[in-house]
Design a protein around this motif. Structure first.
Motif, PDB file in Angstrom:
ATOM      1  N   TYR A 158       0.852  -1.195   0.000  1.00  0.00           N
ATOM      2  CA  TYR A 158       0.000   0.000   0.000  1.00  0.00           C
ATOM      3  C   TYR A 158       0.879   1.232   0.000  1.00  0.00           C
ATOM      4  CZ  TYR A 158      -3.532   3.410   1.388  1.00  0.00           C
ATOM      5  OH  TYR A 158      -4.370   4.502   1.422  1.00  0.00           O
ATOM      6  N   ARG A 159       0.558   2.186  -0.879  1.00  0.00           N
ATOM      7  CA  ARG A 159       1.265   3.457  -0.954  1.00  0.00           C
ATOM      8  C   ARG A 159       0.235   4.576  -0.913  1.00  0.00           C
ATOM      9  NH1 ARG A 159       4.347   0.001  -0.282  1.00  0.00           N
ATOM     10  NH2 ARG A 159       6.300  -0.488  -1.384  1.00  0.00           N
ATOM     11  N   GLN A 160       0.512   5.603  -0.126  1.00  0.00           N
ATOM     12  CA  GLN A 160      -0.446   6.700   0.039  1.00  0.00           C
ATOM     13  C   GLN A 160       0.283   8.028   0.116  1.00  0.00           C
ATOM     14  OE1 GLN A 160      -3.586   6.486   3.171  1.00  0.00           O
ATOM     15  NE2 GLN A 160      -2.651   8.358   3.929  1.00  0.00           N
ATOM     16  N   LEU A 161      -0.158   8.992  -0.705  1.00  0.00           N
ATOM     17  CA  LEU A 161       0.331  10.361  -0.656  1.00  0.00           C
ATOM     18  C   LEU A 161      -0.872  11.268  -0.422  1.00  0.00           C
ATOM     19  CD1 LEU A 161       2.725  12.334  -1.031  1.00  0.00           C
ATOM     20  CD2 LEU A 161       2.105  12.444  -3.463  1.00  0.00           C
ATOM     21  N   GLU A 162      -0.802  12.081   0.632  1.00  0.00           N
ATOM     22  CA  GLU A 162      -1.954  12.898   1.025  1.00  0.00           C
ATOM     23  C   GLU A 162      -1.529  14.354   1.201  1.00  0.00           C
ATOM     24  OE1 GLU A 162      -5.424  13.128   4.498  1.00  0.00           O
ATOM     25  OE2 GLU A 162      -3.687  11.813   4.740  1.00  0.00           O
ATOM     26  N   ALA A 163      -2.369  15.249   0.711  1.00  0.00           N
ATOM     27  CA  ALA A 163      -2.178  16.684   0.918  1.00  0.00           C
ATOM     28  C   ALA A 163      -3.466  17.256   1.492  1.00  0.00           C
ATOM     29  CB  ALA A 163      -1.833  17.381  -0.386  1.00  0.00           C
ATOM     30  N   THR A 164      -3.350  17.958   2.629  1.00  0.00           N
ATOM     31  CA  THR A 164      -4.520  18.493   3.326  1.00  0.00           C
ATOM     32  C   THR A 164      -4.281  19.962   3.654  1.00  0.00           C
ATOM     33  OG1 THR A 164      -4.979  16.334   4.317  1.00  0.00           O
ATOM     34  CG2 THR A 164      -6.033  18.229   5.330  1.00  0.00           C
ATOM     35  N   ALA A 165      -5.324  20.748   3.503  1.00  0.00           N
ATOM     36  CA  ALA A 165      -5.257  22.169   3.862  1.00  0.00           C
ATOM     37  C   ALA A 165      -6.417  22.503   4.788  1.00  0.00           C
ATOM     38  CB  ALA A 165      -5.326  23.052   2.615  1.00  0.00           C
ATOM     39  N   ARG A 166      -6.114  23.213   5.870  1.00  0.00           N
ATOM     40  CA  ARG A 166      -7.154  23.712   6.782  1.00  0.00           C
ATOM     41  C   ARG A 166      -7.208  25.227   6.633  1.00  0.00           C
ATOM     42  NH1 ARG A 166      -5.897  23.536  12.935  1.00  0.00           N
ATOM     43  NH2 ARG A 166      -4.802  25.441  12.306  1.00  0.00           N
ATOM     44  N   VAL A 167      -8.403  25.749   6.389  1.00  0.00           N
ATOM     45  CA  VAL A 167      -8.587  27.187   6.182  1.00  0.00           C
ATOM     46  C   VAL A 167      -9.540  27.715   7.249  1.00  0.00           C
ATOM     47  CG1 VAL A 167      -9.338  28.984   4.585  1.00  0.00           C
ATOM     48  CG2 VAL A 167      -8.261  26.894   3.702  1.00  0.00           C
ATOM     49  N   ARG A 168      -9.058  28.667   8.045  1.00  0.00           N
ATOM     50  CA  ARG A 168      -9.901  29.311   9.046  1.00  0.00           C
ATOM     51  C   ARG A 168     -10.543  30.550   8.432  1.00  0.00           C
ATOM     52  NH1 ARG A 168      -9.319  27.337  14.125  1.00  0.00           N
ATOM     53  NH2 ARG A 168      -7.416  26.139  14.613  1.00  0.00           N
ATOM     54  N   LEU A 169     -11.865  30.600   8.484  1.00  0.00           N
ATOM     55  CA  LEU A 169     -12.579  31.753   7.955  1.00  0.00           C
ATOM     56  C   LEU A 169     -12.794  32.778   9.054  1.00  0.00           C
ATOM     57  CD1 LEU A 169     -15.266  29.831   5.844  1.00  0.00           C
ATOM     58  CD2 LEU A 169     -13.042  30.714   5.104  1.00  0.00           C
ATOM     59  N   PRO A 170     -13.020  34.041   8.701  1.00  0.00           N
ATOM     60  CA  PRO A 170     -13.278  35.060   9.730  1.00  0.00           C
ATOM     61  C   PRO A 170     -14.501  34.690  10.568  1.00  0.00           C
ATOM     62  CG  PRO A 170     -12.847  36.082   7.610  1.00  0.00           C
ATOM     63  CD  PRO A 170     -12.975  34.622   7.345  1.00  0.00           C
TER      64      PRO A 170
END
Length: 516
Positions: A342-354
């Motif tokens: 098993y191979r896994q590449l993950e990209a995650t972004a968290r965005v805080r809104l006003p």
């Protein structure tokens, strides 16, 4: 007991009755099994602060019972268009596990940084007894002409016992405010497999540029699966007697062939596994590597990129042998030679809104999963499948190369809240088979259509009094009404071969929760 001594007891009681298990279009109600299970667990735990550290000790007892049966005594008829008759297997199983575990977390030791040592050990004894019986299975072509019949010898009662022990030690080493390591070693043994195993673990966390908030985490671990006891009852499962027929004349074209159940043996040497040369000396293992980089971008955005690979070997699989035409015998071998990657590449972004409580997440996952397809659970689990195919390497059933997810929570005016979820991914793989239920082409090389779904939940909390509130919610699913089929006619002898169906369209639900 005191401010340094706490004793707790927990009890878990879970009786369950399940009707029409694994019901679907190809397995209507008469062909599905019913089941009754019960799970009773009691745990006594002791937490004691002593010598500046924490001593945790627990004692547990678990009793599990399972009964599985079909809707009637008719043969199971397997056709390209779907199954008829009754489910073919009945099971009774009873299991008991008694175990104890203890861990001690030492007081921090300051030498070249701060060390947090922990040691622990556990021991558990288990036993299981049961019996499996199976009724005939008949395979037909699309014109309802008999192709193959499978009858079974009586299954024998089995009783199995096992003792497992393990010991571990670990150190969380805080070198500085920017750098820390986790080091560990676990040793374990399982009597029934006649094996002793060593499992090292390593992890590191490094704050690369503290002013920028950049953090790098890496880890490696060697893990073992405990071999289930029902594997050692396989030789007492019913044997298969397979006879093949000419669909035109109705006469026997081959057989009958007797297929016996055999427990295999692992011969290859492993550096961290010490085992005796006996049948069932399995040690399923995984070597897992992880690497993760986290980087804030301003105060509103945080990015994370991670990679993981899992190389599993020694997995227990079912392989076919023969039949030998000279003796009309063959066999099903439980082997410890399976593997998966098993191979896994993950990209995650968290965005805080006003504003308070407003944030969104975006994630993309690229992965690959391949390995042996004949996992033993398909044939020795609570609800075995009737046909054992030759083992092949292919995409695993849950392999999903590309998956995008977006979700979050956003506060709206008048104290309403919306929680949207969007998912876009590849469809799951499936295999084409023929009327004899054998693979056609490369298994799991075809896929369902791409899955796309936009869901959302709008909710509002209404305060009834200082203690209670009611949360009213309106949930929507698949708002775009995208075609997301759940089933496919995968038999090449089925007149509807290749047709996808089982679409769940746009739908809504209204619900409420009481908060207190």
């Amino acid at each position: 007991v005191s401010d340094k001594h706490l004793v707790t007891f927990t009890a878990h009681v879970a009786p369950q009755k399940m009707d029409n298990v694994n019901l679907d279009y190809f397995n209507p109600e008469p062909t599905t099994p019913d089941a009754r299970t019960s799970n009773y667990t009691g745990v006594l735990s002791d937490h004691l602060t002593i010598f500046g550290g924490l001593l945790d000790t627990s004692f547990s007892v678990t009793k599990f019972d399972a009964n599985i049966w079909g809707q009637g005594n008719a043969n199971l008829d397997v056709l390209p268009q779907g199954n008829t008759g009754n489910y073919f297997a009945t099971q009774t199983r009873e299991a008991l596990r008694i175990g104890g575990a203890t861990t001690f977390s030492f007081a921090p030791w300051r030498h070249w940084g701060v060390h947090n040592f922990k040691i622990g050990a556990d021991v558990a004894g288990s036993n299981e007894d049961g019996q499996v019986q199976k009724r005939p299975v008949d395979l037909f072509n699309a014109n309802s002409q008999l192709l193959e019949s499978i009858v079974f010898t009586p299954g024998l009662p089995f009783e199995i016992s096992d003792v497992g022990m393990s010991f571990f030690l670990q150190d969380h080493w805080q070198v500085s405010g920017r750098l820390s390591f986790d080091l560990g070693l676990r040793a374990e043994s399982q009597e029934i497999t006649d094996s002793f195993r060593l499992a090292p673990r390593f992890g590191a966390s490094w704050s690369l540029w503290p002013a920028e908030g950049t953090t790098v985490n890496a880890g490696f671990g060697w893990f073992y699966d405990r071999v289930p006891m029902n594997i050692y009852g396989f030789a007492d499962y019913p044997y298969e007697i397979i006879t093949q027929y000419d669909p035109n004349s109705g006469g026997i074209s081959a057989g009958p062939f007797l297929f016996k159940n055999t427990l295999g043996q692992v011969f290859r040497h492993q550096q961290l596994i010490f085992q005796g040369p006996q049948p069932g000396n399995f040690s399923p293992q995984s070597q897992i590597w992880t690497l993760r980089l986290e980087q804030p971008i301003g105060s509103a955005v945080k990015l994370r990129i991670g990679y993981m690979q899992n190389d599993a070997d020694g997995l227990v699989i079912v392989t076919t042998e023969g039949p030998d035409l000279a003796t009309n015998t063959g066999g099903y071998l439980l082997s410890g030679a399976g593997s998966s990657r098993y191979r896994q590449l993950e990209a995650t972004a968290r965005v805080r809104l006003p504003g308070e409580g407003r944030q969104l997440f975006f994630s993309y996952l690229y992965s690959r999963a391949r390995g042996d397809l004949n996992d033993f659970n398909n044939y020795l689990g609570s609800f075995p499948v009737p046909i054992i195919r030759p083992d092949l390497i292919g995409n695993l059933p849950t392999s999903m190369p590309n998956r995008f997810l977006a979700w979050g929570v956003v506060q709206l005016p008048l104290k309403f809240r919306i929680a949207p979820v969007m998912e876009i991914r590849n469809g799951f793989p499936y295999s084409s088979v023929n009327a004899l239920q054998q693979y056609v082409g490369v298994p799991n090389s075809s896929r369902f259509p791409a899955f796309v779904s936009l869901d959302a939940r709008i909710s509002k909390d209404i305060r009834i009094n200082p203690k209670y509130a009611v949360r009213l919610s309106l949930a929507s699913f698949n708002l775009t009404n995208h075609f997301n089929p759940e089933a496919v006619h995968s038999n090449v002898d089925d007149p509807a071969y290749g047709y996808f169906f089982g679409h769940r369209g746009r739908r809504f639900t209204v619900d409420f929760d009481v908060l207190f």
